[in-house]
Motif scaffolding. Structure first.
Motif, PDB file in Angstrom:
ATOM      1  N   MET A  99       0.839  -1.191   0.000  1.00  0.00           N
ATOM      2  CA  MET A  99       0.000   0.000   0.000  1.00  0.00           C
ATOM      3  C   MET A  99       0.882   1.251   0.000  1.00  0.00           C
ATOM      4  O   MET A  99       2.037   1.204   0.413  1.00  0.00           O
ATOM      5  CB  MET A  99      -0.911   0.019   1.224  1.00  0.00           C
ATOM      6  N   GLY A 100       0.351   2.356  -0.452  1.00  0.00           N
ATOM      7  CA  GLY A 100       1.093   3.594  -0.429  1.00  0.00           C
ATOM      8  C   GLY A 100       2.249   3.598  -1.417  1.00  0.00           C
ATOM      9  O   GLY A 100       2.196   2.949  -2.458  1.00  0.00           O
ATOM     10  N   GLU A 101       3.326   4.317  -1.065  1.00  0.00           N
ATOM     11  CA  GLU A 101       4.450   4.470  -1.980  1.00  0.00           C
ATOM     12  C   GLU A 101       5.544   3.439  -1.750  1.00  0.00           C
ATOM     13  O   GLU A 101       6.591   3.486  -2.393  1.00  0.00           O
ATOM     14  CB  GLU A 101       5.026   5.888  -1.838  1.00  0.00           C
ATOM     15  N   SER A 102       5.341   2.516  -0.849  1.00  0.00           N
ATOM     16  CA  SER A 102       6.331   1.466  -0.617  1.00  0.00           C
ATOM     17  C   SER A 102       6.409   0.530  -1.817  1.00  0.00           C
ATOM     18  O   SER A 102       5.456   0.392  -2.579  1.00  0.00           O
ATOM     19  CB  SER A 102       5.963   0.646   0.632  1.00  0.00           C
ATOM     20  N   ASP A 103       7.551  -0.127  -1.968  1.00  0.00           N
ATOM     21  CA  ASP A 103       7.678  -1.141  -3.012  1.00  0.00           C
ATOM     22  C   ASP A 103       6.704  -2.274  -2.736  1.00  0.00           C
ATOM     23  O   ASP A 103       6.371  -2.568  -1.584  1.00  0.00           O
ATOM     24  CB  ASP A 103       9.103  -1.707  -3.039  1.00  0.00           C
ATOM     25  N   LYS A 104       6.254  -2.931  -3.805  1.00  0.00           N
ATOM     26  CA  LYS A 104       5.276  -4.009  -3.662  1.00  0.00           C
ATOM     27  C   LYS A 104       5.691  -5.235  -4.461  1.00  0.00           C
ATOM     28  O   LYS A 104       4.973  -5.688  -5.353  1.00  0.00           O
ATOM     29  CB  LYS A 104       3.893  -3.532  -4.116  1.00  0.00           C
ATOM     30  N   PRO A 105       6.856  -5.795  -4.154  1.00  0.00           N
ATOM     31  CA  PRO A 105       7.259  -7.004  -4.880  1.00  0.00           C
ATOM     32  C   PRO A 105       6.311  -8.154  -4.562  1.00  0.00           C
ATOM     33  O   PRO A 105       5.741  -8.225  -3.468  1.00  0.00           O
ATOM     34  CB  PRO A 105       8.665  -7.282  -4.348  1.00  0.00           C
ATOM     35  N   LEU A 106       6.120  -9.039  -5.514  1.00  0.00           N
ATOM     36  CA  LEU A 106       5.269 -10.202  -5.284  1.00  0.00           C
ATOM     37  C   LEU A 106       6.012 -11.169  -4.381  1.00  0.00           C
ATOM     38  O   LEU A 106       7.012 -11.768  -4.775  1.00  0.00           O
ATOM     39  CB  LEU A 106       4.920 -10.868  -6.620  1.00  0.00           C
ATOM     40  N   ALA A 107       5.545 -11.287  -3.159  1.00  0.00           N
ATOM     41  CA  ALA A 107       6.237 -12.111  -2.167  1.00  0.00           C
ATOM     42  C   ALA A 107       5.271 -12.487  -1.068  1.00  0.00           C
ATOM     43  O   ALA A 107       4.145 -12.009  -1.021  1.00  0.00           O
ATOM     44  CB  ALA A 107       7.427 -11.356  -1.581  1.00  0.00           C
ATOM     45  N   ARG A 108       5.715 -13.358  -0.183  1.00  0.00           N
ATOM     46  CA  ARG A 108       4.926 -13.748   0.975  1.00  0.00           C
ATOM     47  C   ARG A 108       5.175 -12.731   2.096  1.00  0.00           C
ATOM     48  O   ARG A 108       6.245 -12.690   2.678  1.00  0.00           O
ATOM     49  CB  ARG A 108       5.318 -15.157   1.420  1.00  0.00           C
ATOM     50  N   TYR A 109       4.187 -11.897   2.384  1.00  0.00           N
ATOM     51  CA  TYR A 109       4.313 -10.910   3.436  1.00  0.00           C
ATOM     52  C   TYR A 109       3.832 -11.497   4.753  1.00  0.00           C
ATOM     53  O   TYR A 109       3.034 -12.439   4.785  1.00  0.00           O
ATOM     54  CB  TYR A 109       3.495  -9.669   3.102  1.00  0.00           C
ATOM     55  N   GLU A 149      -1.008   3.274  -8.530  1.00  0.00           N
ATOM     56  CA  GLU A 149       0.343   2.913  -8.112  1.00  0.00           C
ATOM     57  C   GLU A 149       0.382   2.591  -6.613  1.00  0.00           C
ATOM     58  O   GLU A 149       1.078   1.686  -6.181  1.00  0.00           O
ATOM     59  CB  GLU A 149       1.314   4.055  -8.432  1.00  0.00           C
ATOM     60  N   GLY A 150      -0.364   3.351  -5.836  1.00  0.00           N
ATOM     61  CA  GLY A 150      -0.343   3.153  -4.392  1.00  0.00           C
ATOM     62  C   GLY A 150      -1.264   2.054  -3.909  1.00  0.00           C
ATOM     63  O   GLY A 150      -0.972   1.361  -2.935  1.00  0.00           O
ATOM     64  N   PHE A 151      -2.396   1.882  -4.600  1.00  0.00           N
ATOM     65  CA  PHE A 151      -3.370   0.863  -4.188  1.00  0.00           C
ATOM     66  C   PHE A 151      -3.531  -0.135  -5.333  1.00  0.00           C
ATOM     67  O   PHE A 151      -4.187   0.142  -6.322  1.00  0.00           O
ATOM     68  CB  PHE A 151      -4.714   1.513  -3.858  1.00  0.00           C
ATOM     69  N   THR A 152      -2.911  -1.278  -5.204  1.00  0.00           N
ATOM     70  CA  THR A 152      -2.951  -2.293  -6.256  1.00  0.00           C
ATOM     71  C   THR A 152      -3.625  -3.553  -5.746  1.00  0.00           C
ATOM     72  O   THR A 152      -3.612  -3.838  -4.540  1.00  0.00           O
ATOM     73  CB  THR A 152      -1.531  -2.654  -6.736  1.00  0.00           C
ATOM     74  N   ARG A 153      -4.205  -4.321  -6.660  1.00  0.00           N
ATOM     75  CA  ARG A 153      -4.833  -5.585  -6.257  1.00  0.00           C
ATOM     76  C   ARG A 153      -3.798  -6.547  -5.695  1.00  0.00           C
ATOM     77  O   ARG A 153      -4.036  -7.242  -4.708  1.00  0.00           O
ATOM     78  CB  ARG A 153      -5.549  -6.215  -7.464  1.00  0.00           C
ATOM     79  N   LYS A 154      -2.624  -6.575  -6.320  1.00  0.00           N
ATOM     80  CA  LYS A 154      -1.558  -7.451  -5.824  1.00  0.00           C
ATOM     81  C   LYS A 154      -1.177  -7.080  -4.395  1.00  0.00           C
ATOM     82  O   LYS A 154      -1.045  -7.951  -3.523  1.00  0.00           O
ATOM     83  CB  LYS A 154      -0.335  -7.335  -6.734  1.00  0.00           C
TER      84      LYS A 154
END
Length: 254
Positions: free
Chosen positions: A1-11, A154-159
């Motif tokens: 969420m937001g401006e943080s990076d959003k790599p596809l990973a297990r959070y 960019e900030g709010f993505t489905r992924k």
């Protein structure tokens, strides 16, 4: 969420707690009993994780909603999908809807908004006049805010949303872990809040969280009748007053 990076990973909520700790260290908030940790919804889960970091325990003054106070933690009951009790298992279905297969099925904005509003807010609050006077009702204001958020592609993505939901869904704290957390933070420094009309995470979760943390031994529990998942919007005065009392209480404990 937001401006943080959003790599596809297990959070996970524990990884998010590490991010929070690193930010706190960078800012320089390192003095004993300096922090008031306030977590709402998944933030309550992260607040629980923070209590387990050895170099953070002596910094926390309060915790509520879930939170810990100087040092305290406040935990909003949204903060625990964790303890394995029969009454919680019986009320877990509403939370599972967040990350069920249906979350990836496209829905119209109207359907999405209706579903989100119903799970997050009490009907009485949604139907009440907008306190700022810009919209007919509180529900209309929330709809406008939610639609504006969704325009930020960019900030709010489905992924990002799904990865966050998975992190919340995997959060777990056993009764033994909650007891350990309460003993190290201090039960007088912990407060749990929950609304009885919370359709996101039902009120037995809050009851169980308070009990396992040690309600009878000093943990503060506040159950708000007829309110939903977002207490800090539905009951601003009550919420702020409860927070202020906890801050003053925990600072006096120091």
């Amino acid at each position: 969420m937001g401006e943080s990076d959003k790599p596809l990973a297990r959070y996970s909520t524990s990884e998010m707690a590490i991010d929070t700790r690193e930010l706190i260290d960078h800012i320089g908030w390192t003095s004993p009993r300096q922090l008031h940790v306030i977590g709402v919804s998944m933030g309550g889960m992260i607040a629980q994780e923070l209590g387990y970091w050895e170099n953070l325990r002596n910094r926390i003054n309060m915790a509520r909603h879930t939170f810990f106070g100087p040092l305290h933690i406040s935990l909003s009951t949204s903060g625990t999908i964790s303890t394995v009790s029969k009454e919680v298992k019986a009320n877990i279905n509403s939370y599972r809807q967040i990350y069920s297969p249906g979350v990836s099925i496209p829905k119209s904005p109207d359907v999405q908004l209706d579903d989100t509003r119903a799970r997050m807010f009490s009907q009485s609050w949604l139907e009440a006049p907008d306190e700022h006077g810009d919209f007919p009702t509180n529900g209309d204001r929330f709809a406008a805010m939610d639609l504006e958020k969704r325009q930020d592609t960019e900030g709010f993505t489905r992924k990002g949303f799904i990865c966050q939901a998975i992190a919340a869904g995997w959060h777990h704290k056993s009764p033994e872990q909650l007891k350990e957390l309460a003993e190290k933070v201090g039960r007088q420094r912990i407060q749990v809040l929950h609304g009885t009309s919370d359709e996101m995470i039902s009120v037995p979760h809050g009851e169980t969280l308070a009990r396992e943390l040690g309600e009878e031994e000093g943990v503060t529990k506040i159950i708000v009748q007829g309110r939903g998942h977002v207490l800090h919007l539905e009951e601003k005065i009550l919420y702020h007053e409860a927070l202020q009392r906890m801050i003053e209480k925990t600072e006096n404990l120091n």
